[in-house]
Design a protein around this motif. Sequence first.
Motif, PDB file in Angstrom:
ATOM      1  N   GLN A  68      75.719  29.200  20.201  1.00  0.00           N
ATOM      2  CA  GLN A  68      74.439  28.482  20.150  1.00  0.00           C
ATOM      3  C   GLN A  68      73.812  28.389  21.536  1.00  0.00           C
ATOM      4  O   GLN A  68      72.585  28.506  21.686  1.00  0.00           O
ATOM      5  N   TYR A  71      72.340  31.858  22.271  1.00  0.00           N
ATOM      6  CA  TYR A  71      71.225  32.221  21.380  1.00  0.00           C
ATOM      7  C   TYR A  71      70.000  31.363  21.671  1.00  0.00           C
ATOM      8  O   TYR A  71      68.911  31.855  21.917  1.00  0.00           O
ATOM      9  N   ARG A  72      70.191  30.034  21.635  1.00  0.00           N
ATOM     10  CA  ARG A  72      69.060  29.130  21.886  1.00  0.00           C
ATOM     11  C   ARG A  72      68.666  29.164  23.358  1.00  0.00           C
ATOM     12  O   ARG A  72      67.493  29.032  23.701  1.00  0.00           O
ATOM     13  N   TYR A  75      66.011  31.523  24.923  1.00  0.00           N
ATOM     14  CA  TYR A  75      64.622  31.282  24.536  1.00  0.00           C
ATOM     15  C   TYR A  75      64.053  32.503  23.805  1.00  0.00           C
ATOM     16  O   TYR A  75      63.504  32.393  22.729  1.00  0.00           O
ATOM     17  N   ARG A  77      64.582  34.918  21.511  1.00  0.00           N
ATOM     18  CA  ARG A  77      65.611  35.107  20.500  1.00  0.00           C
ATOM     19  C   ARG A  77      65.677  36.542  19.980  1.00  0.00           C
ATOM     20  O   ARG A  77      64.698  37.253  19.971  1.00  0.00           O
ATOM     21  N   ARG A  78      66.852  36.866  19.480  1.00  0.00           N
ATOM     22  CA  ARG A  78      67.098  38.093  18.709  1.00  0.00           C
ATOM     23  C   ARG A  78      66.936  39.348  19.565  1.00  0.00           C
ATOM     24  O   ARG A  78      66.891  39.293  20.770  1.00  0.00           O
ATOM     25  N   THR A  82      70.037  41.413  23.439  1.00  0.00           N
ATOM     26  CA  THR A  82      70.537  40.033  23.450  1.00  0.00           C
ATOM     27  C   THR A  82      71.693  39.857  22.466  1.00  0.00           C
ATOM     28  O   THR A  82      72.736  39.276  22.809  1.00  0.00           O
ATOM     29  N   THR A 266      70.068  40.220  13.310  1.00  0.00           N
ATOM     30  CA  THR A 266      70.307  38.837  12.873  1.00  0.00           C
ATOM     31  C   THR A 266      70.150  38.746  11.362  1.00  0.00           C
ATOM     32  O   THR A 266      69.655  39.671  10.705  1.00  0.00           O
TER      33      THR A 266
END
Length: 402
Positions: A68, A71-72, A75, A77-78, A82, A266
């Motif tokens: 988490q 991932y968070r 900023y 995302r995906r 990454t 994802t």
Amino acid sequence: MRIVDARVIVTCPGRNFVTLKIVTSDGVTGVGDATLNGRELAVASYLNDHVVPTLIGRDASRIEDTWQYLYRGAYWRRGPVTMSAIAAVDTALWDIKGKVAGLPVYQLLGGRCRDGVTVYGHANAETVPEVLAEVARYVDLGYRAVRVQTAVPGLPATYGVGKDRMFYEPADAAIPTEATWSTERYLVHTPQVFAAVRDEFGPHLKLLHDAHHRLTPIEAARLGKDLEPYRLTWLEDPVPAELQEGFRLIRRHTTTPIAVGEVFNTIFDCQQLITEQLIDYVRTTVVRAGGISHLRRIFDLAALHHVRSGSHGATDLSPVCMAAALHVDLSIPNFGLQEYMRHTEATDAVFPHSYHFADGYLHPGEEPGLGVDIDESAAARYPYQPASLPVNRLTDGSMHNW
Ligand code: EZ4
Ligand code: CO
């Protein structure tokens, strides 16, 4: 148990691999695959420059929290870079957790749901008679499932058909090679191939085929219909999947099962495909889809909707990814099939592993953790070599999907 070191190892024992090795204060190590074919150094930089500094001092037991955080915390995302980097950290932490517990990772995931992991091999050849001989070779080795690809008459080179029979490797040059494509020729030829294979091998061998994102939905629907008499286990990547609702059109026309997802990173890339039951197999795997933790979320969503797993297992996913995939495959209720392209001897020597093939199945072995490691001094003998995936043009020169 703190993370005291995290090393990014880039090696090229026949092809490039990126591996993350995490070391804890207790001296326990874990490995994760971070290989992104043709873009390896982008992930190595992402790890070295942005992830490794945040890992040092972190509690190695907090797998979900670390996932988490990465991932968070990004900023942005995906995305494949990454998510491959996050996958490597997640995989290495599961390896460490297994070693600390003294258990193979599949036991931590709930224990085995089956005796072994059914795999499929790749039969590739220029012509139909040659491909029949290749399929026979896999049958003789004990495989219960075979993917079949041939050259398309009239085209100089075709996806899936390489120089070396057992070790197909598409990333073959620093600057991408250019291939030529004709959907019209392919759609005429492919049903003839499967008619011959089915006729030769009877009704029980599982047969698969990869269209490699080259068709439109209505063309894929036509191919699916034409292949119905030969009862494929799946038709893979019929169309590019950015447009998930495009699969509705294919579904409306054919009962040939559909597999997709090797480029997904994802759960959001396959959410609609799964919840609307537009596919039969989801091909996400550990390194591409955020590691064991996120892959399990995808497969749990799939289980709700009668979609089974069919994880990607090409040679550009390292033995570390393969080992991790096998622990997942063994422990989920909705396993379908696992792709298994053998690695070269040089690759196997750099990545000693306990998984093994027997009688059409792969078995992850019973070693604590993932049962795979990287021999760093062997890896150092194979420096990185630039290699790109090909590009593809139609016969009139237009860019197409490779
Ligand atoms: O082209 O892994 O099903 N397998 C495949 C592979 C992919 C490569 C791309 O890196 O489609 O052969
Ligand atoms: Co594929």
